[in-house]
Design an enzyme around this catalytic site. Structure first.
Site, mmCIF file in Angstrom:
data_model
loop_
_atom_site.group_PDB
_atom_site.id
_atom_site.type_symbol
_atom_site.label_atom_id
_atom_site.label_comp_id
_atom_site.label_asym_id
_atom_site.label_seq_id
_atom_site.Cartn_x
_atom_site.Cartn_y
_atom_site.Cartn_z
ATOM 1 N N ASP A 272 -11.892 9.409 -4.968
ATOM 2 C CA ASP A 272 -13.143 8.668 -5.079
ATOM 3 C C ASP A 272 -14.336 9.546 -4.734
ATOM 4 O O ASP A 272 -14.185 10.640 -4.177
ATOM 5 C CB ASP A 272 -13.121 7.410 -4.184
ATOM 6 N N ASP B 51 -9.935 -2.860 6.027
ATOM 7 C CA ASP B 51 -9.854 -4.091 5.224
ATOM 8 C C ASP B 51 -8.703 -4.036 4.210
ATOM 9 O O ASP B 51 -8.606 -4.886 3.333
ATOM 10 C CB ASP B 51 -11.186 -4.348 4.503
ATOM 11 N N HIS C 94 -8.164 -1.564 2.009
ATOM 12 C CA HIS C 94 -8.431 -0.848 0.754
ATOM 13 C C HIS C 94 -7.626 0.445 0.665
ATOM 14 O O HIS C 94 -7.267 1.043 1.677
ATOM 15 C CB HIS C 94 -9.932 -0.599 0.534
ATOM 16 N N GLU D 19 -11.433 -2.235 -3.085
ATOM 17 C CA GLU D 19 -11.689 -3.195 -2.009
ATOM 18 C C GLU D 19 -10.954 -4.508 -2.300
ATOM 19 O O GLU D 19 -10.577 -4.769 -3.456
ATOM 20 C CB GLU D 19 -13.201 -3.471 -1.923
HETATM 21 C C1 F6R Z 1 -11.063 8.267 0.919
HETATM 22 C C2 F6R Z 1 -10.356 7.025 0.637
HETATM 23 C C3 F6R Z 1 -10.342 5.900 1.610
HETATM 24 C C4 F6R Z 1 -9.913 6.310 3.010
HETATM 25 C C5 F6R Z 1 -9.955 5.108 3.940
HETATM 26 C C6 F6R Z 1 -9.607 5.484 5.359
HETATM 27 O O1 F6R Z 1 -10.914 9.184 -0.138
HETATM 28 O O2 F6R Z 1 -9.808 6.918 -0.407
HETATM 29 O O3 F6R Z 1 -9.493 4.895 1.129
HETATM 30 O O4 F6R Z 1 -8.615 6.835 2.962
HETATM 31 O O5 F6R Z 1 -11.213 4.533 3.907
HETATM 32 O O6 F6R Z 1 -10.620 6.307 5.867
HETATM 33 P P1 F6R Z 1 -10.437 7.072 7.254
HETATM 34 O O7 F6R Z 1 -9.306 7.991 7.053
HETATM 35 O O8 F6R Z 1 -11.736 7.807 7.444
HETATM 36 O O9 F6R Z 1 -10.174 6.029 8.268
#
Ligand code: F6R
Length: 242
Positions: free
Chosen positions: A67, A136, A138, A143
């Site tokens: 992303d 959440d 995701h 989301e």
């Molecule tokens: C980032 C991504 C997100 C993160 C998730 C957890 O490329 O795809 O899904 O893996 O938001 O983020 P952290 O690791 O910062 O808690």
């Protein structure tokens, strides 16, 4: 879904980084699906170490990141381009031209997303996909919603995700509100998936993913339909599992 619980982050780093490196040793032109955020640093530490120890070379690897934010210059230190350069690519021998990102500033979003999905297919699909999980539920920036999006697409980030990611920015107002993300279909097409979660703030999402209903309201729950998913947790992230 193979759920493994580790004593600490170092153990997760060794296990996850070695899993990705072994994929590259087995197939030097492997296609890696890569993630950003705090969790991704865990395997990257071991991947960098193994590269420095000459145990693995990433010179033949192709990568696709999950992303990228919209309306954020790629040179901005908080862009996922910058994150990958600072935390992995500048430490290993992957060729810059073999690293791929969604362009969150593309004029034609639909064209950009279609081209990205086509490029993944043209590369032969993803051999191993690294994932974190949002508090959440995701995965990538898919989301909670009423369906599982198939291909890459634009999303409006949930208030909770914006709040969680504000720690990287000077203020919450600076966090972009939209992003481009790979879809759930693209993620499920990966041949192997490794998802890492650490810390108590992930415990509820992990419980829903592993033990709750398979529902787009917890996007990560869809991973239970994939035949080769390894989930690596520390005790805190596993804390709500029954
Ligand atoms: C980032 C991504 C997100 C993160 C998730 C957890 O490329 O795809 O899904 O893996 O938001 O983020 P952290 O690791 O910062 O808690």
């Amino acid at each position: 879904m193979n759920v493994l619980i580790f004593e600490n982050e170092d153990e997760i780093s060794t296990a996850s980084g070695s899993l990705i490196a072994s994929q590259v040793i087995e197939k030097p032109n492997a296609v890696l699906g890569l993630a950003t955020g705090s969790t991704a640093l865990i395997p990257y530490k071991t991947m960098i170490r193994l590269y420095k120890e000459k145990a693995v070379s990433f010179a033949g690897v192709t990568s696709f990141n999950l992303d990228e934010y919209c309306n954020l210059d790629v040179q901005n230190e908080n862009s996922y381009h910058s994150f990958m350069h600072a935390n992995l690519f500048s430490h290993i021998d992957i060729r810059p031209e073999n690293t791929h990102f969604l362009n969150g500033n593309a004029e034609d979003i639909n064209k950009e997303c279609k081209a990205y999905d086509d490029a993944i297919l043209a590369a032969g699909g993803i051999d191993i996909q690294l994932l974190g999980i949002g508090s959440d539920g995701h995965i990538a920036f898919n989301e909670p919603c009423d369906h599982f999006p198939e291909g890459s697409h634009i999303v409006t980030l949930d208030a909770r995700t914006i709040h969680d990611n504000a720690r990287f920015f000077n203020s919450i107002e600076e966090v972009p509100t939209q992003a481009l993300t790979m879809g759930i279909g693209s993620i499920l097409r990966a041949r192997k998936i490794v998802l890492i979660a650490t810390g108590a703030n992930k415990a509820q999402a992990v419980q829903q993913m592993v033990e709750g209903d398979i529902t787009p309201m917890c996007p990560a729950s869809v991973l239970r339909l994939h035949p080769n998913v390894t989930v690596m947790l520390d005790r805190a992230a596993a804390g709500a599992l029954k």
